[in-house]
Design an enzyme around this catalytic site. Structure first.
Site, short mmCIF file in Angstrom:
data_model
loop_
_atom_site.label_atom_id
_atom_site.label_comp_id
_atom_site.label_asym_id
_atom_site.label_seq_id
_atom_site.Cartn_x
_atom_site.Cartn_y
_atom_site.Cartn_z
N SER A 171 9.23 -6.43 -0.41
CA SER A 171 10.53 -5.77 -0.60
C SER A 171 11.01 -5.94 -2.04
CB SER A 171 11.55 -6.36 0.37
OG SER A 171 11.94 -7.64 -0.09
N SER A 182 1.56 -7.83 7.73
CA SER A 182 2.87 -8.12 8.32
C SER A 182 2.77 -8.37 9.82
CB SER A 182 3.83 -6.95 8.09
OG SER A 182 4.10 -6.82 6.73
N GLU A 235 -1.69 -3.38 -5.10
CA GLU A 235 -0.66 -2.58 -4.44
C GLU A 235 0.59 -2.50 -5.32
OE1 GLU A 235 -0.02 -3.57 -0.39
OE2 GLU A 235 1.50 -2.03 -0.11
N SER A 258 -0.22 0.32 8.16
CA SER A 258 -0.35 1.73 7.76
C SER A 258 -1.71 2.28 8.13
CB SER A 258 -0.18 1.87 6.24
OG SER A 258 1.08 1.40 5.86
N GLN A 280 -4.59 -2.37 6.75
CA GLN A 280 -4.36 -3.70 6.20
C GLN A 280 -3.41 -4.45 7.14
OE1 GLN A 280 -2.63 -3.32 2.26
NE2 GLN A 280 -1.24 -5.00 2.70
N GLY A 281 -3.93 -5.48 7.80
CA GLY A 281 -3.14 -6.20 8.80
C GLY A 281 -2.50 -7.45 8.22
#
Lengths: 371, 385
Positions: free
Chosen positions: B369, B139, B254, B171, B136-137
């Site tokens: 975050s 960030s 997620e 990841s 998953q691109g």
């Protein structure tokens, strides 16, 4: 597929409506009493001086006692338990906790659900075993019906007895929280069990499960009440020329408190949908009660931090919510002792028991067999 | 590879999750060798990926992993509750983690909902079978919490787009064949409205994947650069300029339903390490149990909402916060029970404990975050000024 979800939503909606109705009924009672919402404050010193018969009984108005024989039914059970969340939010003082705890014993004895209010046993480090009564049972002359006139005392190993109130001496306990609290200082002279030990043992397990769930829901309601005060304050209180709710440090305190409330709400509502102690994973009542005490205290502490000094005054309502959480955490097993006990038990239990404690909890409501 | 949708008029499991679960558990109770191989602790992340892929292949070939996915895309029908039941059963019977199949539950629901059916019909079965994995691109070096400032560009050309830019903290990119890339198709001033999502083949010339060595040694993260990588129109997921919606759809999983899967493996971790526990850690263990119960109840509600066709919306932030707290609570207890992980992680079990413990210190960072979750709650739920 969609139908199952819609049903769930409708159910949640119905549960929410009962919560709102219960809050309104409890609020109406508080408003109708001589000194309004502060009625419970008078009880702090034990000086409840309402004339007999002048007090309305919100439990009867809500038809709450009619739900008690139907606790096997999901909707009745959830409605009966939801009252406690409303009671926490409204800081109402009823005898519901003792009545719920008494119900399995009274049912075993063939007595009606309002025949007695159960005492709650606790161990004091300084005074040893003590019996406590929560709610307005000391109301004079039985103005609130038969429930004001009898207590149920459970003595593990010796059965349980329904004892007329005049054979027992109660002493009012002075804590805030608008919680009428009494200690039994003289029990009955003679012990004549109404429910023999064999049946009492079964009733005891059921009662403890229900009682812990009810106390957890009342802690949830009180925590929600404390948080609502803090959120409202953060919106209006200004410092440095702007509402303190615009400061990230304050926002995060409140967001954490809300998260703790939601966690407790999800666990208590899922547990309320389980059909009693038999349907629940092992020691689930302890999990629910321990979580309630821990999260409830954390919510009150964060709310207090946001409220600042004013939240620590006796004129502010926060301390009533906080004290109620503390009192309920101290009854039916404190979060500290339950949490530690659960850890010890989990470490020593066999794999299958542990697996069912970890994985079973809301299995039924989560995954209905047919959608 | 062609997967033929089998006649499922009278499929006993599609409509009955309990029957599906019971049958799967019966199969797992026979301890198939491929499951046993994946169930033991393995310190090497590469080996872990290999045994996980082998297990997924068997789960797919025996149909277990096809339930919960649409029939027209290579699944056998049913819904998210089948998948929730499958991963729970696997954890319950001893699987220690989902490894890179976490992305199956994070990405695939969005690919199914918003991707091109022709493309996803080809790629989903390969994902499910562990043949071609995904990353998953999102960030970027200059766009972490502030995802809407992503700079990777997708420039329109004849026959599609050309992608150029840099992604980080991606990841499992080194194990993946495909990457779902969030790229700018509008202007930077358009912020989140100027983004689109594309499926990019990581083996295409112009793509470079550089693994990042992690503090815990598992090295599943990577930095990925794209240098004028072309993608056809079928590679667009969602609408042009609709990348933010795709990202939110993914993050809803997620942060919400993912809690269901992950907590089940935290339960497994707790069960596995129990015999090393001592009375000194009992309060920590009890606390972990409380946190896991909360995640279970809250993420169970998320699964139920998704099964009914909805999402939790901003309320998924609660699940994300609870999940991170539970993962840290479990690992606080692991550290108390297995102090060897700090000084002598010499065997596979202790080495995995160390990896898990260290990873648990950063679960408050990935997937949005902790501070972003708290901001979401303060703004969208509490409606603070």
């Amino acid at each position: 597929m969609t139908r199952g979800g819609d049903v769930g939503d409708l159910q949640e909606q119905a549960d929410q409506e009962f919560l709102d109705a219960a809050c309104l009924a409890l609020r109406a009672q508080a408003d109708a009493s001589p000194d309004g919402a502060g009625a419970g404050d008078a009880a702090v010193g034990g000086a409840v001086d309402d004339a007999p018969g002048t007090r309305s009984d919100p439990l009867r108005e809500l038809g709450w006692f009619d739900l008690l024989p139907e606790l096997g039914d999901r909707d009745a059970r959830v409605a009966a338990l939801t009252l406690f969340r409303a009671q926490g939010r409204e800081l109402a003082g009823t005898r519901a906790l003792g009545a719920l705890l008494a119900q399995p014993f009274l049912a075993a004895a063939g007595l009606p659900p309002d025949a007695a209010v159960a005492t709650i046993s606790r161990t004091s480090a300084r005074q040893g075993k003590r019996l406590m009564v929560v709610g307005d049972v000391a109301d004079p002359a039985g103005a609130i019906g038969m429930a004001g006139t009898a207590l149920l005392i459970d003595r593990p190993g010796h059965g349980a007895a329904v004892v007329p109130a005049d054979e027992i001496e109660l002493w009012p306990v002075a804590v805030s929280g608008r919680l009428e609290l009494h200690e039994v200082i003289h029990g009955p002279a003679d012990w004549v069990p109404t429910v023999d030990e064999e049946h009492a043992a079964v009733a005891r397990a059921r009662a403890r499960f229900l009682g812990r769930l009810a106390a957890a829901l009342e802690i949830l309601g009180a925590a929600e009440g404390a948080l609502a005060l803090a959120v409202a304050y953060a919106r209006t209180r200004e410092q440095f020329g702007r509402p303190i709710g615009t400061f990230q440090a304050v926002r995060h305190l409140l967001a954490w408190a809300q998260t703790d409330c939601v966690a407790l709400e999800k666990v208590t509502t899922a547990a309320a949908a389980l059909d009693g102690v038999q349907a629940a994973p092992p020691r689930h009542d302890e999990v629910v009660k321990a979580l309630a005490g821990r999260n409830g205290r954390r919510v009150c502490e964060r709310a207090l931090q946001v409220l600042g000094g004013i939240g620590f005054t006796s004129e502010h309502t926060h301390h009533h919510f906080h004290s109620r959480v503390l009192a309920l955490d101290a009854l039916l097993g404190t979060s500290a002792e339950l949490t530690h006990g659960l850890g010890a038990w989990l470490r020593e239990a066999d794999d299958d028991t542990t697996a069912s404690a970890l994985w079973t909890a809301p299995r039924l409501p989560l995954l209905p067999s047919k959608s | 590879m062609l997967h033929i949708t089998r006649s499922s008029e009278c499929d006993p499991y599609r409509e009955d999750v309990d029957a599906y679960r019971a049958a799967l558990e019966t199969w797992l109770a026979t301890r198939p060798p491929v499951f046993e191989a994946a169930a033991r602790p393995i310190a090497s992340y590469e080996q872990r990926v290999a045994v996980s892929c082998a297990l997924m292949q068997v789960l797919f070939d025996q149909d277990w992993a096809r339930y919960g996915w649409p029939e027209h895309l290579g699944g056998l029908g049913g819904d998210i509750r089948h998948r929730a039941a499958m991963w729970e059963a696997l954890a319950r019977h001893g699987l220690p983690a989902m490894a890179l199949f976490e992305h199956l539950e994070i990405l695939a629901p969005t690919l199914v909902a918003l991707g091109d059916p022709g493309l996803i019909g080809q790629l989903l079965p390969r994902f499910l079978r562990g043949e071609q994995l995904w990353s998953q691109g999102f960030s970027e070096p200059e766009a972490g919490s502030d995802l809407a400032s992503a700079r990777t560009r997708a420039v329109a050309v004849d026959g599609g787009h050309v992608i150029t830019g840099r992604k980080i903290w991606t990841s499992w990119a080194r194990y993946a064949r495909w990457c779902l890339v969030l790229a700018r198709t509008g202007t930077p001033q358009e912020r989140h409205r100027g983004l689109s999502a594309f499926v990019v083949d990581l083996t295409h010339p112009g793509v470079e994947v550089r693994p990042i060595e992690q503090a815990n040694g598992t090295d599943e993260l990577a930095e990925v650069t794209f240098d004028e990588v072309p993608v056809g129109p079928e590679r667009l997921v969602g609408e042009l300029g609709g990348g933010w919606r795709v990202a939110m759809h993914i993050l809803a999983h997620e942060r919400g339903t993912f809690g269901w899967y992950r907590h089940s493996f935290l339960n497994r971790q707790l069960l596995e390490n129990r015999e090393q526990g001592t009375p000194a850690g009992d309060a920590l263990l009890g606390n972990a149990l409380l946190d896991l119960a909360a995640v279970r109840a809250a993420s169970g509600a998320a699964v139920r909402a998704h099964a009914a066709g909805g999402t939790l919306g901003p309320r998924a932030a609660f699940v994300k916060l609870m999940l991170a707290a539970s993962e840290q609570a479990v690992n606080d207890w692991t550290l108390a029970s297995v102090p060897d992980l700090a000084v002598a992680p010499n065997d596979d079990h202790t080495a995995v404990c160390r990896q898990d413990y260290l990873f648990s210190r950063i679960v408050t960072v990935y997937g949005g975050s902790q501070q972003m979750q708290l901001d979401t709650i303060a703004k969208q739920i509490l409606r603070l000024p």
